[in-house]
Design an enzyme around this catalytic site. Structure first.
Site, mmCIF file in Angstrom:
data_model
loop_
_atom_site.group_PDB
_atom_site.id
_atom_site.type_symbol
_atom_site.label_atom_id
_atom_site.label_comp_id
_atom_site.label_asym_id
_atom_site.label_seq_id
_atom_site.Cartn_x
_atom_site.Cartn_y
_atom_site.Cartn_z
ATOM 1 N N GLU A 182 -11.491 7.902 -0.951
ATOM 2 C CA GLU A 182 -10.291 7.036 -1.635
ATOM 3 C C GLU A 182 -10.784 6.559 -2.964
ATOM 4 O O GLU A 182 -11.886 5.995 -2.871
ATOM 5 C CB GLU A 182 -9.871 5.921 -0.535
ATOM 6 C CG GLU A 182 -9.403 6.266 0.785
ATOM 7 C CD GLU A 182 -9.855 5.328 1.790
ATOM 8 O OE1 GLU A 182 -8.994 4.101 1.703
ATOM 9 O OE2 GLU A 182 -10.558 5.189 2.434
ATOM 10 N N ASP A 195 -8.183 10.762 -1.542
ATOM 11 C CA ASP A 195 -6.953 10.458 -0.740
ATOM 12 C C ASP A 195 -6.200 9.234 -1.416
ATOM 13 O O ASP A 195 -6.839 8.067 -1.416
ATOM 14 C CB ASP A 195 -7.652 10.023 0.586
ATOM 15 C CG ASP A 195 -6.367 9.542 1.659
ATOM 16 O OD1 ASP A 195 -5.321 9.198 1.321
ATOM 17 O OD2 ASP A 195 -6.930 9.201 2.704
ATOM 18 N N LYS A 246 1.552 7.394 2.440
ATOM 19 C CA LYS A 246 2.414 5.919 2.408
ATOM 20 C C LYS A 246 3.344 5.850 1.105
ATOM 21 O O LYS A 246 4.450 5.449 1.602
ATOM 22 C CB LYS A 246 1.119 4.849 2.270
ATOM 23 C CG LYS A 246 0.300 4.844 3.758
ATOM 24 C CD LYS A 246 -0.613 3.746 3.578
ATOM 25 C CE LYS A 246 -1.596 3.734 4.693
ATOM 26 N NZ LYS A 246 -0.813 2.994 5.592
HETATM 27 C C1 LIG Z 1 -6.509 5.962 2.410
HETATM 28 C C2 LIG Z 1 -5.637 6.334 3.750
HETATM 29 N N1 LIG Z 1 -5.475 7.751 4.351
HETATM 30 C C3 LIG Z 1 -4.983 8.226 5.235
HETATM 31 C C4 LIG Z 1 -4.221 7.034 6.115
HETATM 32 C C5 LIG Z 1 -3.582 7.473 7.318
HETATM 33 O O1 LIG Z 1 -2.370 7.444 7.057
HETATM 34 P P1 LIG Z 1 -1.176 7.728 8.507
HETATM 35 O O2 LIG Z 1 -1.322 6.515 9.166
HETATM 36 O O3 LIG Z 1 0.165 7.887 7.742
HETATM 37 O O4 LIG Z 1 -1.658 8.975 8.911
HETATM 38 C C6 LIG Z 1 -4.539 5.926 5.810
HETATM 39 C C7 LIG Z 1 -3.899 4.690 6.513
HETATM 40 O O5 LIG Z 1 -3.940 3.564 6.591
HETATM 41 C C8 LIG Z 1 -5.183 5.300 4.520
HETATM 42 O O6 LIG Z 1 -5.292 4.025 4.084
#
Ligand SMILES: Cc1ncc(COP(=O)(O)O)c(C=O)c1O
Length: 443
Positions: free
Chosen positions: A218, A251, A280
């Site tokens: 991230e 991500d 999201k």
């Molecule tokens: C950076 C990140 N990637 C992926 C996800 C997972 O997403 P989902 O809960 O829609 O599967 C999240 C969820 O909090 C997240 O914060």
């Protein structure tokens, strides 16, 4: 009110809580102690009509606020015209959304796969990275969150991995860049992240069986505690990956679409990954996610028989929502707004830091902000119990907040980027009162 969402007996509706206890799986600990009845803009209202400032944008998603009138209109219209299709049938919203994302994304990220969740988007990116590279080892950061499905969970280190048996073979971890608590902060206070990255990759190289496929990260580690890698870190990470023939997956579930003051957070770092995942914020609260990759990788995967056939891959309804979300973010200059209002929020929280010894750090970018509570400022010892008390008091005072998991006392602050300046002032005031009321109190 007396309907499916509204007020029968307020938040204490014993019938509803009995049903909830009897029939809901507790997927993440305890539920919040109120019943939501309505949400609009930056606020929710509970079953007693009490207004609650939503400082988490739902689950960090409702980036343009709850029930934005234009989203409501698109959903109403599209669901009545073209809702869901067999997954090989195309429609205008799906193709237009793919083309728009391709146009906006950095570099050559021109091929798009739509899915429904963040976990799904990372799962797909990981599978494509494996297929395209012919390798299987995946590196993640030690405070990451990428989802709860197999591949995404294998690369997730900020939640408990215990109790579910083996993760995917070849899952390796790099130390998450933590400018506040890294053991690589030298005595002179300088964070030697290059030494940390070299150290991390030295361990990876020793563990690897020669099959390093990808690194997933991230741009700001949100669930890990709003850890913002220093400038230069992402570029250095990308260089390390390229030197090993690894693909980079960024991500941007939480950082994408303006929240950090850039449309995509990786733009600040000048880094173009081989995969960019969005979720999201793309659906602004509705289930929509996407994987973006290069034509070269997509062609290779296609030739090798790539299969990621899911039920909602070609749904016009969420795609139409995604198109509208992007239109609103760009048209209303919300990226710039996130930047300015983020500065205003951090200034307010830094003023609180002057008053409250328990605030160890205020950090973040745009409207993704971390507030780190400590037992001892010099030692930077996390104060998780205090953070829970503050969070409970914030809710009593009319604000929903999110404290990250994992033994830290870090508030992860991510309001809608449509939020008004005076709503931010209200939030700072609530934090001020909640901290004052909670410090020194037993649990
Ligand atoms: C950076 C990140 N990637 C992926 C996800 C997972 O997403 P989902 O809960 O829609 O599967 C999240 C969820 O909090 C997240 O914060």
């Amino acid at each position: 009110m007396d309907d499916a969402v509204g007020n029968r007996n307020g938040n204490a509706d014993s019938e509803l809580w009995v049903k909830a206890r009897a029939h809901l799986v507790r997927y993440g600990g305890e539920f919040a102690p109120f019943i939501a009845a309505r949400a609009q803009g930056s606020f929710m209202w509970d079953a007693e009509g009490r207004r609650i400032l939503d400082f988490c944008s739902g689950q960090m998603s409702a980036i343009i606020g709850h029930s934005h009138p234009e989203i409501v209109e698109v959903v109403r219209r599209t669901v009545g015209e073209l809702d869901h299709l067999y997954s090989t049938i195309l429609s205008r919203p799906v193709v237009e959304l793919a083309a728009l994302l391709a146009k906006l994304a950095p570099g050559q990220l021109e091929r798009v796969l739509l899915v429904s969740t963040g976990g799904g988007s990372n799962e797909a990116a990981i599978r494509m990275a494996k297929l395209a590279s012919g390798r299987h080892e995946i590196v993640g950061l030690s405070r990451s969150w990428h989802g709860v499905t197999g591949g995404a969970a294998s690369a997730t280190y900020s939640s408990s991995r215990r109790g579910y048996g083996p993760v995917q073979a070849g899952s390796f971890v790099l130390p998450a860049p933590d400018p506040y608590r890294s053991p690589f902060i030298r005595a002179d206070g300088i964070y030697d992240w290059r030494a940390e990255l070299d150290f991390g990759f030295d361990l990876i190289d020793r563990q690897s069986t020669g099959a390093l496929a990808a690194c997933i990260a991230e741009p700001i580690l949100s669930s890990g505690g709003v850890l913002e890698p220093p400038e230069g870190y992402m570029q250095a990470l990308a260089d390390k990956c390229r030197a090993r023939g690894m693909l980079l997956i960024l991500d941007e579930a939480q950082t994408g679409l303006g929240r950090t003051g850039h449309l995509f957070a990786c733009e600040r770092d000048g880094v173009t990954p081989e995969f960019l995942t969005l979720s999201k914020t793309l659906g602004a609260g509705l289930p929509l996610a996407a994987v973006l990759t290069t034509p070269e990788i997509e062609e290779t995967c296609y030739e090798r028989g790539f299969l990621f056939y899911t039920t909602h891959a070609s749904d016009p309804l969420p795609a139409a929502v995604g198109l509208k979300v992007i239109e609103v973010v760009i048209r209303d200059k919300l990226t710039e707004r996130a930047r300015t209002l983020g500065e205003h929020l951090r200034a307010g929280l830094l003023a609180l830091k002057q008053r409250h010894e328990c605030i160890g750090d205020v950090r973040g970018r745009g409207l993704l902000v971390g507030l780190d509570l400590v037992k001892d400022r010099a030692a930077r010892t996390p104060a998780p119990e205090l953070a829970q008390r503050v969070a409970r008091r914030c809710l009593e005072l009319g604000m929903m907040t999110s404290v990250v998991r994992g033994g830290y006392g870090i508030f992860r602050i991510a309001p809608p980027i449509t939020i008004a300046r005076d709503e931010i002032d209200l939030a700072v005031d609530i934090f001020d009162r909640a901290i004052r009321d909670s410090v020194g109190k037993a649990q």
